[in-house]
Design an enzyme around this catalytic site. Structure first.
Site, PDB file in Angstrom:
ATOM      1  N   CYS A 133       0.824  -1.219   0.000  1.00  0.00           N
ATOM      2  CA  CYS A 133       0.000   0.000   0.000  1.00  0.00           C
ATOM      3  C   CYS A 133       0.850   1.257   0.000  1.00  0.00           C
ATOM      4  O   CYS A 133       0.529   2.240  -0.653  1.00  0.00           O
ATOM      5  CB  CYS A 133      -0.884   0.048   1.239  1.00  0.00           C
ATOM      6  SG  CYS A 133      -1.836  -1.417   1.486  1.00  0.00           S
ATOM      7  N   SER A 134       1.938   1.217   0.764  1.00  0.00           N
ATOM      8  CA  SER A 134       2.761   2.415   0.914  1.00  0.00           C
ATOM      9  C   SER A 134       3.430   2.794  -0.395  1.00  0.00           C
ATOM     10  O   SER A 134       3.918   3.896  -0.549  1.00  0.00           O
ATOM     11  CB  SER A 134       3.812   2.197   2.005  1.00  0.00           C
ATOM     12  OG  SER A 134       3.160   1.965   3.233  1.00  0.00           O
TER      13      SER A 134
END
Lengths: 202, 189
Positions: A94-95
């Site tokens: 996600c990051s």
């Protein structure tokens, strides 16, 4: 004899799964240094959405990190909408997903589309995480309370309380045109999304 | 019974595979950068920049240079996005110096990026040097799953071997100073 083998098998399976969990995070950005929580390999998909292409996208209103409340309905008749649900802040894939969308704004503009990023994290967590990414051009919405309500409405809430890694493309009439419930451990390639956006303007 | 033994052996093999695959460490200064194979750029200017003649693929030690600066980046990495301008500046400094422009070449490899994603990155920052994709992370795994951006600088020896003179994660900070450091390190050996 059978039990002995059973024990050996269990032990070996244990070792293998441990090794899989310890596998390094591919392509982790130096930006986040050691702040990213290592989730290990998760069950790729842990929900089954009832929504399908052609359905009307369920409306929702959620608080955004910038303070305003954002409704899907406000874009109907105005903009195409991409909803990017990601499982959780401070996790590996996600990051490194939204910062990519951050430099792909021109593709969204070309297709007259807006992007809405949603996670089940609360606002303070999202705030700290986004600060780390730098400025994002799109609103980030918190589906924290009632927990995962919108994720559930879209049929993408996992049994662990996170949402799936999923992309919904919704046209100006509010109709769902594309759904990609992606393997949670992998990042969806950008070109697939762009191709779907281009279809909307043809 | 026999099936069970086969199954156990298979698991042992898998365990061994997992151990060996994930035990790769990042190559350090003094060591050689793994001889990875990349696709020859279709862009003629980039092909000439690297001094390549044929189509198809090439090995990094075939790059016509004495020193290669290699950045491992990802289109998705915010630090790499910020770094792009610094590396462009580094390219321009080298390009403006007749004494070294033929000797030092820069390339980038996009870890886990598709060709399209690499192209988006290239266009966004007008990157003047060749970028390659490593969609399957195969190169990335061979160099110990480094964080991005990561910079390797290696000298290409006359016999086709190479030696790493810089291997570090994070920003190059000041392009001018970084170049001086590279020149100093490459003159040492």
């Amino acid at each position: 004899m059978l039990t002995k083998h059973g024990i050996i098998l269990t032990a070996l399976c244990g070792i293998v799964s441990l090794l899989l969990c310890l596998s390094p995070v591919h392509g982790a950005s130096e930006q986040f240094k050691e702040k990213i929580y290592k989730t290990g390999i998760l069950k790729p998909i842990d929900s089954k959405t009832h929504l399908k292409v052609g359905d009307m996208a369920p409306d929702f209103t959620l608080p955004s990190v910038s303070g305003e409340r954002v409704s899907l309905g406000r874009y109907i008749g105005q903009k195409n909408v991409v909803i990017s649900f990601v499982p959780a802040a401070w996790t590996p894939v996600c990051s490194d997903q939204w910062p990519g969308y951050n430099i792909a704004k021109s593709f969204f503009d070309k297709s007259d589309a807006i992007l809405l990023g949603i996670t089940v994290d609360n606002i303070p967590t999202l705030y700290a995480w986004i600060e780390e990414m730098g400025d994002l051009w799109f609103p980030v919405l918190s589906d924290f309370w009632p927990h995962g309500e919108v994720s559930k409405k879209y049929g993408v809430l996992r049994t662990d309380g996170m949402s799936e890694r999923v992309l919904f493309v919704i046209d100006k009439k509010g109709v769902i045109r594309y759904i990609d419930v992606h393997d949670i451990n992998k990042r969806p390639p950008l070109e697939i999304l762009i191709q779907e956006l281009e279809k909307l303007t043809k | 019974m026999f099936k069970k033994i086969i199954f156990i052996l298979a698991i042992c093999a898998l365990t061994y595979y997992a151990v060996t695959v994930h035990a790769v460490e990042c190559p350090a200064t003094g060591e050689a950068f793994p001889e990875v194979t990349l696709s020859v750029p279709e862009n003629v200017k980039e092909k000439n920049y690297l001094g390549l003649e044929n189509k198809g693929s090439f090995k990094i030690s075939q790059i016509k240079a004495e020193v290669v600066i290699l950045e491992i980046f990802s289109m998705y990495c915010p630090h790499c996005q910020k770094e792009a301008l610094l590396v462009n500046e580094l390219y321009n400094i080298i390009d403006n110096r007749q004494d070294i422009k033929e000797k030092i070449k820069i390339i980038g490899i996009g870890a886990g990026n598709t060709p399209f994603e690499v192209e988006v990155f290239k266009n966004q920052y007008d990157i003047p040097f060749p970028l390659f994709h490593d969609e399957s992370f195969s190169i990335h795994e061979a160099i110990g799953d480094v964080r991005t951006p990561y910079f390797f600088v290696f000298k290409i020896n006359k016999d086709g071997t190479n030696e790493i003179i810089y291997s570090k994660v994070g920003t190059i900070e000041d392009p001018e100073q970084f170049l001086n450091l590279i020149l100093k390190e490459s003159a040492k050996k």
